[in-house]
Scaffold this motif. Structure first.
Motif, short mmCIF file in Angstrom:
data_model
loop_
_atom_site.label_atom_id
_atom_site.label_comp_id
_atom_site.label_asym_id
_atom_site.label_seq_id
_atom_site.Cartn_x
_atom_site.Cartn_y
_atom_site.Cartn_z
N MET A 1 1.13 -1.02 -0.01
CA MET A 1 0.08 -0.06 -0.02
C MET A 1 0.97 1.28 0.05
O MET A 1 1.67 1.27 0.78
CB MET A 1 -0.92 0.06 1.42
N LEU A 2 0.67 2.31 -0.88
CA LEU A 2 1.08 3.28 -0.81
C LEU A 2 0.50 4.59 -0.10
O LEU A 2 -0.43 4.88 -0.62
CB LEU A 2 1.46 3.80 -2.37
N ILE A 3 0.76 4.98 0.77
CA ILE A 3 -0.15 5.94 1.66
C ILE A 3 0.80 7.34 1.66
O ILE A 3 1.80 7.81 1.64
CB ILE A 3 0.21 5.57 3.31
N PHE A 4 -0.33 8.26 0.96
CA PHE A 4 0.21 9.66 0.71
C PHE A 4 0.11 10.60 1.96
O PHE A 4 -0.75 10.71 2.73
CB PHE A 4 -0.79 10.29 -0.32
N ARG A 5 1.40 10.89 2.31
CA ARG A 5 1.24 11.78 3.50
C ARG A 5 1.76 13.22 3.21
O ARG A 5 2.61 13.66 2.68
CB ARG A 5 2.35 11.17 4.45
N HIS A 6 0.63 14.18 3.52
CA HIS A 6 0.81 15.43 3.12
C HIS A 6 1.15 16.32 4.19
O HIS A 6 0.79 16.29 5.44
CB HIS A 6 -0.61 16.06 2.54
N GLU A 7 2.05 17.44 3.80
CA GLU A 7 2.49 18.07 5.01
C GLU A 7 1.61 19.21 5.50
O GLU A 7 1.36 19.46 6.38
CB GLU A 7 3.91 18.66 4.65
N GLU B 1 10.20 -2.68 -5.09
CA GLU B 1 9.60 -2.38 -6.40
C GLU B 1 8.22 -1.56 -6.00
O GLU B 1 8.13 -0.64 -6.83
CB GLU B 1 9.03 -3.77 -6.84
N ALA B 2 7.67 -1.61 -4.94
CA ALA B 2 6.66 -0.71 -4.74
C ALA B 2 6.94 0.67 -4.48
O ALA B 2 6.25 1.71 -5.01
CB ALA B 2 5.94 -1.26 -3.57
N ALA B 3 8.17 0.82 -3.81
CA ALA B 3 9.10 2.16 -3.64
C ALA B 3 9.26 2.73 -5.12
O ALA B 3 9.10 4.09 -5.27
CB ALA B 3 10.04 2.10 -2.92
N GLU B 4 9.71 1.99 -5.95
CA GLU B 4 9.67 2.22 -7.61
C GLU B 4 8.54 3.08 -8.06
O GLU B 4 8.67 4.01 -8.65
CB GLU B 4 10.36 1.36 -8.18
#
Lengths: 412, 113
Positions: B1-7, B84-87
């Motif tokens: 899972m790619l979780i978007f963290r916004h500042e 691979e997910a980080a790519e």
């Protein structure tokens, strides 16, 4: 039409019609019998027409012969039933004259009802499509095998099991209740979509166009639109898609019958009336919130009816392909999306994305790479097109790739 | 899972910016889907009108209280490894935002869609 061409033509147009009417007449448990009767009818045509000449109305001849064969079959069966289980007969045992209605209206009705009967949830999806292609569209087993990237035995087994299932479930040949319509409509649309595609791209035979398949698919889709409970947005979207594609029928081949690519076509030959019909159905499809893959594909096809390239056109097409891929992955859509990406962001970036796809068994993959490398690195373009040529199966595809290769040779 | 963290998720964007943003996001997701590596587009999360329920059931208007980062959404990809997910994450327009990060996590239970 000459005889060698007439019978295959009639087979494509009439086989499914007679099968549908007969199956409805005999009951779904006799689906295979219905197919056999129609096959026998065509064999008889092949055997007698060369000697007695082609009948004045060949279709009517086929209908009459099939009708008689069916009646005889029914009499034999009734006789069997009279002898074996007389108490089950509701009449005194005298056989009734069966009314076999082969009017255009009944043919259309029977085909639609068959379509829904075959798309029964008891049968696996792939078998539903296979059975519909066989019984309703008159496809050969080898053609179905190619469409499913499978072999003849597998398809035969699959169809056998599907027919067994229909028999066991005692499926009625009728348009189902509205709840069941929702359940089965997606499969019905997939089948019609495949039927159209088979005609439009015709991988299985080396004929460039099998217009008959496309026209039948359009006719059946239109009959779903005419029937209020099935007149739903995805059906209209599919109809729009078919109209846009069909508008390029005449422009797709040159006078030698060779396939012309999109950019080689003379757009004045595109059928404006069909494009307008497509726009109409696309508008009809724009109801409700659900976006089907047919909506997206129809919109892509719409943009292709505008030949002039513009940044907006390709940006829109790219976004539509993105949505389509999120909805459902398919290798062809992935390749088309990458082509659109190249149009929007340039070949260099698209090559990086294309090489991530790794569709190494697919000749379109190497054709795309070859195309993208054309100006950047002609040698790499040549290598990729060479791989594509080795993988291509149909004459048309090979011809198209060879043309591109020749182009490089004259440049280098 | 790619979780978007916004500042700074509270920053408002103009409709034009939103459109460009949507297009960039779809180009990114489309690229992953083209490799048949997309499992779910997940969902974006709205930044306005949210609550934080704390210990002792204390409800505050959230999520931008004391914490610096907030979750803006997620997608699920199919990858052989976390690397691979980080790519995949590297191409995301989320990272164009100053201070934004993407957290890459394995699902405890593998989802097959």
């Amino acid at each position: 039409m000459e005889q060698q061409k007439l019978i295959p033509h009639l087979f494509r147009t009439e086989f499914r019609k007679i099968t549908a009417v007969l199956t409805r007449f005999l009951g779904i448990e006799h689906l295979e019998l219905a197919e056999d009767i129609v096959s026998e009818t065509f064999v008889l045509a092949l055997e007698t027409w060369p000697y007695h000449g082609i009948p004045d109305n060949p279709s009517a001849w086929l209908y009459a012969v099939a009708k008689n064969k069916a009646k005889n079959q029914l009499k034999r069966q009734q006789l069997f039933q009279v002898k074996i289980m007389p108490d089950l007969m509701n009449t005194s045992g005298e056989s009734q004259e069966p009314a076999l209605d082969l009017s255009p209206q009944n043919i259309t009705d029977s085909q639609l009802q068959m379509l829904f009967a075959i798309c029964h949830p008891a049968i696996p999806l792939e078998s539903q499509i296979g059975l519909a292609l066989r019984s309703l569209c008159g496809f050969g087993i080898d053609e179905i095998a190619i469409a499913f990237l499978s072999n003849k035995e597998t398809i035969n087994k699959r169809l056998f099991r599907a027919r067994e299932k229909l028999r066991q479930e005692k499926v009625d040949i009728e348009i189902p209740s509205s709840a069941a319509i929702q359940e089965r409509l997606a499969t019905v649309l997939t089948t019609l979509y495949l039927l159209f595609s088979e005609g439009y791209y015709s991988e299985s035979q080396d004929a460039v166009l099998r217009k008959d398949f496309c026209l039948e698919a359009m006719r059946l889709t239109y009959s779903l639109i005419e029937y209020a409970p099935t007149n739903q947005p995805p059906v209209n979207a599919l109809m729009a898609l078919m109209c846009f594609h069909a508008s390029r029928f005449e422009a797709r081949t040159n006078e030698k019958g060779e396939m012309l690519l999109y950019h080689e076509q003379d757009e004045t030959q595109w059928d404006e009336a069909l494009i307008a019909r497509g726009v109409y159905f696309l508008k009809q499809a724009a109801q409700g919130n659900a976006v089907s893959k047919y909506h997206l594909e129809a919109q892509i096809a719409y943009w292709h009816t505008i030949k002039t390239d513009s940044p907006e056109k390709w940006q829109q097409i790219l976004q539509l392909y993105n949505h389509l891929l999120v909805l459902e992955y398919s290798p062809i859509v992935a390749l088309n999306r990458t082509y659109a990406l190249a149009k929007v962001k340039g070949n260099a970036l698209a090559i990086v994305e294309a090489e991530k796809l790794k569709l190494e068994n697919n000749h379109f993959y190497y054709t795309l790479l070859g195309e993208l490398y054309l100006r950047i690195d002609p040698l790499k373009a040549k290598i990729n097109l060479g791989k594509a040529l080795a993988l291509a199966k149909t004459h048309t595809d090979k011809q198209t790739i060879q043309k591109k290769l020749d182009l490089i040779k004259t440049k280098v | 899972m790619l979780i978007f963290r916004h500042e700074d998720g509270g920053k408002l964007a103009s409709p034009e910016q939103m459109q460009v943003w949507m297009q960039m996001t779809m180009d990114w997701i489309g690229g992953i889907a083209a490799q048949n590596k997309l499992v779910s587009t997940g969902s974006g999360l709205a930044f306005d009108d949210s609550r934080v329920v704390g210990h002792n059931n204390v409800v505050t208007n959230g999520p931008f209280g004391d914490i610096k980062e907030t979750i803006g959404g997620f997608i699920i990809v199919r990858a052989e490894s976390v690397d691979e997910a980080a790519e995949f994450a590297k191409g995301s327009p989320v990272l164009l935002g100053d201070g934004n990060t993407i957290e890459v996590r394995k699902l405890a239970k593998s989802v097959e869609l």
